[in-house]
Design an enzyme around this catalytic site. Structure first.
Site, short mmCIF file in Angstrom:
data_model
loop_
_atom_site.label_atom_id
_atom_site.label_comp_id
_atom_site.label_asym_id
_atom_site.label_seq_id
_atom_site.Cartn_x
_atom_site.Cartn_y
_atom_site.Cartn_z
N VAL A 188 34.78 -5.41 26.19
CA VAL A 188 33.44 -4.53 26.12
C VAL A 188 32.22 -5.04 25.23
O VAL A 188 31.29 -5.04 25.64
CB VAL A 188 33.87 -3.25 25.65
CG1 VAL A 188 34.37 -3.20 24.11
CG2 VAL A 188 32.55 -2.32 25.65
N GLY A 189 32.46 -6.09 24.49
CA GLY A 189 31.68 -6.62 23.62
C GLY A 189 31.09 -7.85 24.20
O GLY A 189 31.81 -8.39 25.31
N ILE A 209 33.56 5.55 22.28
CA ILE A 209 34.87 5.49 21.40
C ILE A 209 34.72 6.43 20.50
O ILE A 209 35.70 7.18 19.84
CB ILE A 209 34.86 4.14 21.06
CG1 ILE A 209 35.24 3.24 22.45
CG2 ILE A 209 36.20 3.96 20.34
CD1 ILE A 209 35.14 1.56 22.28
N PRO A 250 15.90 10.46 16.85
CA PRO A 250 16.82 11.60 16.41
C PRO A 250 16.70 12.60 17.67
O PRO A 250 15.81 12.91 18.34
CB PRO A 250 16.44 12.10 15.14
CG PRO A 250 15.66 11.09 14.54
CD PRO A 250 14.88 10.47 15.57
N HIS A 252 43.53 -7.42 16.05
CA HIS A 252 42.54 -7.23 17.02
C HIS A 252 43.27 -6.67 18.46
O HIS A 252 43.47 -7.13 19.43
CB HIS A 252 41.68 -8.32 17.47
CG HIS A 252 40.44 -7.82 18.11
ND1 HIS A 252 39.03 -8.38 17.86
CD2 HIS A 252 40.07 -6.74 18.92
CE1 HIS A 252 38.31 -7.97 18.74
NE2 HIS A 252 38.62 -6.65 19.36
N ILE A 253 44.05 -5.42 17.93
CA ILE A 253 44.91 -4.87 19.11
C ILE A 253 44.34 -3.80 19.88
O ILE A 253 44.92 -2.65 20.31
CB ILE A 253 46.23 -4.79 18.72
CG1 ILE A 253 46.43 -3.82 17.64
CG2 ILE A 253 47.00 -6.05 18.69
CD1 ILE A 253 47.81 -3.50 17.08
N GLY A 254 43.10 -3.46 19.64
CA GLY A 254 42.38 -2.08 19.79
C GLY A 254 42.70 -1.97 21.36
O GLY A 254 42.94 -0.69 21.63
#
Lengths: 342, 342
Positions: A81-82, A165, A191, A305-307
């Protein structure tokens, strides 16, 4: 028979997904053959003439690679995703499309964010390795409770970055008794209190409110770091921020390691500025060993890093990356194309 | 000045709670002075003449102790929700009231149940200790995802025992996409489909249904063991049950270790009958060391019975235990008395 288009794939994506590429009659597929990150020299040698390249976070997509590929290149597809590994202006300049894998990993990362908030508060760094050297006592291992209680009936979640997320994480927190939600956002966006009120109503919390970093630090029981990486967010969680946090709060980072100053967080945990931390991403990963200050810090859980690392989600990401690649090559709409304005 | 009543307290309950006892003008308070389980000999020597005794799970409340205390004894108060350490008929025979601490720990244990379901699926036994020896690959560490996904849009929770903690756990699972809830209950109670439908409506799931152990094993994505200990539930999770579970399922035990056959579960994990397990309680605890079959089993997280171990909850339990003790001694209604029918 038409000439086949060449595609370079930087990692074997497994038996559920690779046949879609390998059996495609119009593609000539070249796959990095090792179970390791793709060698840069191999990639540059194989890129020339490629119509598409499938990369992971570990591959820099820069002028060097795009020049090596040459004018046939129509699409770069990343299984992530990044996209901080990709030079978007260089892609735009060449008219190369760019695919990524948003949304499909939202639930997996939200799950992990909840897990790390619980693990940090429940001190699992110590409690999972305690056998047999522990003495039960009424307050051994006790830290802050994630759930609201009758004597402390409110809970505030703070989100640095408030995208999909973050909102999926907020939804999961509601039955734990979370009543308030604060967030920070990109200063360039205005805002929108009316939209915040809608989000509050959607999830059934008393308040959703955009604040500055100082208020987020002061008021949150859990701070979730869920903003993109890159220079604009580099070390946004620093000593100043950590010193303002509640002593009973926990910090969760499931986005990118660069947002958190590791040395500052280690110091904060040693000195008790906050209670604990749950960290899935570390600046400099994967070069992390048992002497890293966060791995050694008390009440700090560090994961590799197992998100998005569930079977369902990784298959979903790999499938989406392959579909982006194929559709991009043949000029069809890509299921998840990042708009790269020139 | 009236004669003070003697109370024996088997563990120092800390500075938030002990002053209520120590400063009580009508009580003479004797406290086990060490940071360890109360010595049995000390307890029996100090019990004679006591009006009240405050115990933990580690103290057997049996005829021996009750005889040692003698006829002044009006109340035994345990700082626990379980009471398998107490001989209820012996208490009833002597007319001694019994206090315990239900409800106040419901949320803490439900939190831990969710944490362990996530940790078992995310393989944290391996991922928390991986530094620096790991190679990222697209499916490294991947197990089943707790949350529902677009390609597998339903999830079933199975509860062995469906009391307050189970329902608080179910509430937390709903935003993870859980759609179905199965449970087993004490065979001596009649099924009640109307009540089940009300519970389903309350939490917003499609189905809540009482089933037998075999169906629970076959259909559940997560099995939560949340029934009381004792002879009726001894090894209710055995080889036969584990063999019927889904290979992608996880088992969570946050109730009592005696419900699960540790050797059978270790075998099941080694052979892959289920994916993983999260275990807060182990038969024979605290005599568990690094050679215990569950500590050595793959994808098995073992915690040292910290279900209620949050600051807020342990203070709540200690406060309730003290209030049960004081009210019981002076013949006032106890906030949480277990009815001990003669």
């Amino acid at each position: 028979m038409p000439q086949r288009r060449k595609v370079v794939v930087c990692r074997d994506l497994g038996p559920d997904v690779m046949p879609t590429l390998l059996n495609h009659p119009e593609l000539e597929v070249i796959v990095w053959p090792e179970n390791s990150s793709c060698d840069r020299k191999w990639l540059l040698e194989n890129a020339p003439g490629a119509s598409g390249i499938l990369v992971l976070l570990s591959e820099k997509v820069n002028a060097e690679l795009l020049d090596a590929a040459g004018p046939n290149l129509r699409v770069v597809s990343t299984m992530s995703v990044g996209y901080e590994h990709a030079d978007i202006p260089e892609l735009a300049k060449r008219g190369v499309k760019f695919g990524y894998t948003p949304d499909v990993l939202t639930d997996a990362v939200a799950d992990l964010s909840i897990m790390l908030a619980l693990m940090a508060g429940r001190n699992t760094k110590e409690t999972t390795e305690i056998w047999p050297n522990f003495v039960w006592s009424p307050f051994a291992f006790c830290g802050p409770q994630l759930s609201a209680t009758s004597t402390s009936p409110t809970r505030t979640a703070g989100f640095i970055g408030f995208g999909r997320i973050a909102q999926a994480t907020l939804a999961r927190l509601v039955p734990f008794g979370f009543t308030h939600c604060l967030y920070t956002a990109n200063p360039s966006t205005p805002p929108n209190p009316a939209a915040d009120a809608q989000v509050a109503a959607k999830y059934g919390v008393k308040e959703v409110r955009r604040v500055d970093m100082a208020e987020l630090a002061r008021e949150s029981d859990v701070v979730f770091v869920l903003a993109p990486g890159g220079s604009k967010t580099y070390h946004i969680v620093n000593e100043e921020f950590l010193k303002q946090m509640k002593k009973t709060a926990v910090l969760v980072n499931t986005s990118r390691g660069t947002l958190v100053d590791s040395d500052a967080l280690a110091k904060a945990l040693h000195e008790g500025w906050l209670y604990g931390a749950g960290i899935d991403v570390v600046e400099g990963e994967p070069n992390v060993d048992e002497n890293h200050p966060l791995v050694k810090a008390p009440r700090c859980v560090v994961l590799p890093h197992i998100g998005s690392a569930t079977t369902e989600t990784r298959i979903g990401m790999a499938t989406l990356a392959v579909n982006n690649l194929i559709n991009g090559i043949f000029g069809r709409p890509m299921p998840a194309e990042l708009s790269v304005s020139r």
